[in-house]
Enzyme design. Structure first.
Site, PDB file in Angstrom:
ATOM      1  N   ARG A  46      39.193  69.556  50.546  1.00  0.00           N
ATOM      2  CA  ARG A  46      39.410  70.738  51.401  1.00  0.00           C
ATOM      3  C   ARG A  46      39.871  70.290  52.792  1.00  0.00           C
ATOM      4  O   ARG A  46      40.785  70.848  53.377  1.00  0.00           O
ATOM      5  CB  ARG A  46      38.119  71.577  51.508  1.00  0.00           C
ATOM      6  N   LYS A 136      37.736  86.886  62.799  1.00  0.00           N
ATOM      7  CA  LYS A 136      38.236  87.807  61.768  1.00  0.00           C
ATOM      8  C   LYS A 136      37.092  88.337  60.922  1.00  0.00           C
ATOM      9  O   LYS A 136      36.150  87.609  60.615  1.00  0.00           O
ATOM     10  CB  LYS A 136      39.225  87.085  60.846  1.00  0.00           C
ATOM     11  N   GLU A 177      40.229  93.739  60.129  1.00  0.00           N
ATOM     12  CA  GLU A 177      40.989  93.714  58.876  1.00  0.00           C
ATOM     13  C   GLU A 177      40.418  94.665  57.829  1.00  0.00           C
ATOM     14  O   GLU A 177      39.496  94.310  57.085  1.00  0.00           O
ATOM     15  CB  GLU A 177      41.023  92.286  58.290  1.00  0.00           C
ATOM     16  N   LYS A 219      44.677  93.885  61.421  1.00  0.00           N
ATOM     17  CA  LYS A 219      45.255  93.173  60.270  1.00  0.00           C
ATOM     18  C   LYS A 219      45.165  94.081  59.043  1.00  0.00           C
ATOM     19  O   LYS A 219      44.159  94.061  58.322  1.00  0.00           O
ATOM     20  CB  LYS A 219      44.507  91.852  60.047  1.00  0.00           C
TER      21      LYS A 219
HETATM   22  P1  13P Z   1      46.450  87.003  52.051  1.00  0.00           P
HETATM   23  O1  13P Z   1      47.649  86.889  52.945  1.00  0.00           O
HETATM   24  O2  13P Z   1      46.450  86.020  50.923  1.00  0.00           O
HETATM   25  O3  13P Z   1      46.202  88.426  51.609  1.00  0.00           O
HETATM   26  O4  13P Z   1      45.180  86.603  52.906  1.00  0.00           O
HETATM   27  C1  13P Z   1      45.068  87.092  54.188  1.00  0.00           C
HETATM   28  C2  13P Z   1      43.663  87.085  54.580  1.00  0.00           C
HETATM   29  O5  13P Z   1      43.275  86.430  55.512  1.00  0.00           O
HETATM   30  C3  13P Z   1      42.717  87.910  53.805  1.00  0.00           C
HETATM   31  O6  13P Z   1      41.520  88.047  54.522  1.00  0.00           O
END
Ligand code: 13P
Length: 340
Positions: A46, A136, A177, A219
């Site tokens: 990772r 986030k 998000e 987002k």
């Molecule tokens: P994806 O662009 O693969 O949807 O992932 C974005 C992301 O950070 C989801 O939390």
């Protein structure tokens, strides 16, 4: 924490020509990605994979910030530099995913609510000390018969707003998000409906919790047909429906909207963003915060082999460059052909 610092960080995250790399897959999610290319999910693999991404030459031209996972924020490159400092040195803002994942919502089959508010204030202070400048939190909203329910949307919106207020208190810019999932055979119209209800609830909760809109980034998903819907909306239709929905619900005080890719192919994710930016000037910056659409080709090229590093980095550079062009509506199919 001054509002000015939050606002200038938020503006830097969505500055022209650049976007965000989401490299914040939890250990469970990155295992799924590694399984797909037969790479063992060890801590060292990772770490090595994230180092490949962050040390790609010239990537800072296209990437303004990287979202990290708790483990990654504490890891180091082979030369001993902690990842947040390595990124900061390149002028890339380090960020951190702080939610603890989505769990089944009791009494609401098929729906989930995101956890992680307990103890969050203390964790945010530590993340800031480790170098994070933004955070986030992801909520997931599914579409199916009878869902999403208002109760699920509101529970997730409330948590997002509580998280955002805590981030701003600590001087971290919250990425808010709310993801309406692409899974299912629903039409683009149903996605527009669900996205509208979700954004309405999220901005109402943000207002109630006194979140400063100038110091946050949204987002969202794009407004798009369900993955298995027989009728797939075209690029122009997705761009129009997405911008129309955002204009109805996202106040102009929000400096930027950085889309997730959600399972779109890398090329479509670039084409959709480019089409939206080609529509003209919008009240907010329209940018990207992709994980899969930036990383899928890179993982496939790398396959855990040090000998594939340069080829994999080249593909990452290419996808970042394509999305950078999409920031100003200038992404073209020819860019793919030229790189092939
Ligand atoms: P994806 O662009 O693969 O949807 O992932 C974005 C992301 O950070 C989801 O939390």
């Amino acid at each position: 924490m001054s509002r000015n610092e939050l606002e200038s960080t938020a503006q830097a995250m969505v500055q022209a020509g650049k976007g965000l790399l989401a490299a914040d897959e939890s250990s469970g999610t990155i295992k799924k990605r590694f399984d797909g290319v037969n790479v063992e999910c060890t801590e060292e693999n990772r770490r090595a994979y994230r180092e490949l991404l962050f040390t790609t030459p010239g990537i800072e031209q296209f990437i303004s910030g990287v979202i990290l996972y708790d483990e990654t924020l504490r890891q180091k490159a082979r030369d001993g530099s902690p990842f947040p400092q390595l990124l900061a040195k390149k002028g890339i803002l380090p960020g951190i995913k702080v939610d603890k994942g989505a769990v089944e919502m009791p009494g609401f089959p098929g729906e989930k609510v995101t956890e992680g508010l307990d103890g969050l204030r203390g964790r945010l202070v530590e993340y800031r000390e480790l170098g994070a400048r933004f955070a986030k939190w992801r909520a997931v909203i599914a579409i199916d018969d009878g869902i999403p329910t208002g109760a699920c949307i509101d529970a997730n919106a409330h948590a997002l707003a509580r998280y955002a207020a805590l981030c701003q208190e600590t001087g971290l810019v919250p990425i808010v998000e709310p993801e309406v999932l692409m899974d299912g055979d629903h039409t683009i119209e149903r996605c527009e409906e669900a996205t509208s209800s979700t954004l309405a609830s999220v901005f109402s909760a943000l207002r109630e919790q006194r979140v400063a809109l100038k110091g946050m980034i949204l987002k969202p998903n794009m407004v798009i047909s369900g993955k298995s819907c027989p009728q797939q909306a075209g690029v122009g239709e997705v761009a129009e429906a997405t911008v129309r929905t955002l204009l109805r619900h996202v106040p102009a005080a929000v400096p930027g909207i950085a889309f997730l890719s959600g399972g779109q192919s890398p090329e479509l994710a670039s084409a959709h963003l480019s089409a939206m930016n080609a529509m003209g000037k919008h009240p907010w910056e329209l940018s990207f915060s992709y994980s899969r659409a930036l990383q899928d080709p890179v993982l496939k090229a790398w396959r855990g082999q040090a000998s594939n590093l340069a080829a994999a980095q080249k593909l990452f550079h290419h996808r970042a460059r394509c999305n950078s062009a999409a920031r100003s509506g200038k992404y073209t199919r020819e860019m793919e052909a030229a790189a092939a």
